[in-house]
Enzyme design. Structure first.
Site, mmCIF file in Angstrom:
data_model
loop_
_atom_site.group_PDB
_atom_site.id
_atom_site.type_symbol
_atom_site.label_atom_id
_atom_site.label_comp_id
_atom_site.label_asym_id
_atom_site.label_seq_id
_atom_site.Cartn_x
_atom_site.Cartn_y
_atom_site.Cartn_z
ATOM 1 N N LYS A 1 0.054 3.832 0.771
ATOM 2 C CA LYS A 1 -1.067 3.159 0.104
ATOM 3 C C LYS A 1 -0.806 1.648 0.049
ATOM 4 O O LYS A 1 0.349 1.230 0.010
ATOM 5 C CB LYS A 1 -1.294 3.752 -1.291
ATOM 6 C CG LYS A 1 -0.082 3.725 -2.235
ATOM 7 C CD LYS A 1 0.030 2.405 -2.954
ATOM 8 C CE LYS A 1 1.285 2.315 -3.765
ATOM 9 N NZ LYS A 1 1.575 0.916 -4.204
ATOM 10 N N HIS B 1 -1.374 -1.850 8.453
ATOM 11 C CA HIS B 1 -1.677 -0.416 8.452
ATOM 12 C C HIS B 1 -2.762 -0.040 9.451
ATOM 13 O O HIS B 1 -2.640 0.958 10.166
ATOM 14 C CB HIS B 1 -2.115 0.030 7.051
ATOM 15 C CG HIS B 1 -1.005 0.057 6.054
ATOM 16 N ND1 HIS B 1 -1.199 0.397 4.729
ATOM 17 C CD2 HIS B 1 0.322 -0.207 6.170
ATOM 18 C CE1 HIS B 1 -0.050 0.332 4.083
ATOM 19 N NE2 HIS B 1 0.874 -0.040 4.928
#
Length: 351
Positions: A97, A79
């Site tokens: 997330k 990420h």
């Protein structure tokens, strides 16, 4: 911009079943690009959702200047690098997330987004429900000083975290994405506790000062059972319990209780219901949604498009998501050290 151009990086299970269908169907967004290193998969997904631009490398997508915002839906440990590249190119970002798997990386993204005047948001689905808004208002305005939080999340992740060969079908979870710490950063903590603490920190607006954590992997390559006790900055205590050992037929337990000096709030994330109990016993109910699911999987990307168009607010801002990452960073360190660990804060000199 009235109809922002949005691209998606990663075309695995969650992107294929949540983000891409929601963007393709949303009249307020133009799904313009897909980035996926597996060229055959990229072309198949692009054809399915009517996407014009297909890339196998993020640098090429960014150089083409065909998006205003990007959704990052890739393994957890990727990420930071992908989101940073997008932000450096002047592109708004929604990151699935957890935002990252370390506090330093999370704070870096928040700092960069703020310095460039860009939106950074995170795919916390529970934030986009009527119950979440009800609970946030009740905790901040109705129950007085926050005294204690108790959060619980059970799920059936044991098989997923066990690893093994990935299935040939891309639109189902791939065990090696979650069972390999080099990809996931961890198990139940980064995959499930992030839901709970993301909600707690967003609801209270409070950071955590210190956490003690026990973890049990039960023979798996990542944590399967997590138990944490923590202390908020400014006062108030909390506990988190989360297990991936749920069995078939076991009802979900995704819930958070907030106790204050003037009342209590019960939040059932699984059903989308919540209750405020004021001093004296008066109850105020937020019932489950009468229409739509309690877990609206397409809501984060629709809200992202509306945010970029200037028609909405950031319901899962990067700074609060980074505080959640910092909590988990300290929790994993505590499980390894056997002692309570301080949670890093963005304002620390050496974050």
């Amino acid at each position: 911009m009235t109809k922002p151009r949005v691209g998606v990086v990663g075309t695995g299970w969650w992107a294929g079943t949540a983000h891409l269908p929601a963007l393709a169907a949303h009249p307020g967004a133009d799904l313009t690009a897909i980035c996926e290193p597996k060229a055959d998969r990229a072309r198949e997904v692009a054809a399915r959702f009517g996407v014009r631009h297909v890339f196998v490398d993020l640098a090429d997508l960014l150089a083409a200047e065909v998006v205003d915002g990007l959704v990052i839906a890739t393994p957890h440990t990727t990420h930071h690098a992908l989101a940073r590249a997008a932000l450096e190119a002047g592109v708004h970002v929604l990151v699935e997330k957890p935002l990252t798997t370390s506090a330093a990386e999370a704070f870096d993204l928040v700092d960069l987004a703020e310095s460039r005047g860009l939106q950074l948001t995170v795919g916390y689905t529970y934030h986009h429900t009527p119950a979440a808004a009800f609970v946030r208002d009740a905790v901040r305005e109705e129950i007085g000083d926050l005294v204690c939080v108790a959060a619980q999340f059970n799920s059936a992740t044991q098989t997923l975290f066990g690893g093994g060969d990935d299935p040939g079908e891309p639109d189902v979870p791939h065990p090696m994405t979650y069972a390999d710490p080099a990809r996931s950063g961890g198990g139940q903590g980064h995959t499930q506790v992030t839901h709970l603490m993301g909600a707690v920190i967003w609801t209270t607006g409070r950071e955590v000062e210190e956490v003690f954590c026990y973890q049990d992997d039960r023979g798996l390559p990542v944590d399967l059972v997590d138990v944490m006790a923590f202390r908020f900055a400014g006062g108030g205590l909390g506990t988190v319990t989360s297990t991936g050992t749920a069995v078939d037929g076991q009802p979900p337990r995704h819930r958070i209780h907030y106790d204050g000096t003037r009342g209590t709030v019960f939040h059932d994330l699984a059903t989308g219901a919540a209750t405020l109990v004021r001093a004296g016993g008066q109850r105020v109910e937020c019932p489950p949604p009468s229409e739509g699911p309690a877990y609206p999987v397409g809501a984060p990307v629709r809200a992202f498009a509306e945010l970029l168009a200037g028609r909405g607010t950031n319901r899962a801002p990067g700074d609060l998501a980074a505080a959640t990452v910092a909590f988990l960073d300290a929790a994993y360190r505590s499980a390894a050290s056997g002692r309570a660990e301080r949670v890093p804060h963005r304002g620390d000199a050496n974050h």
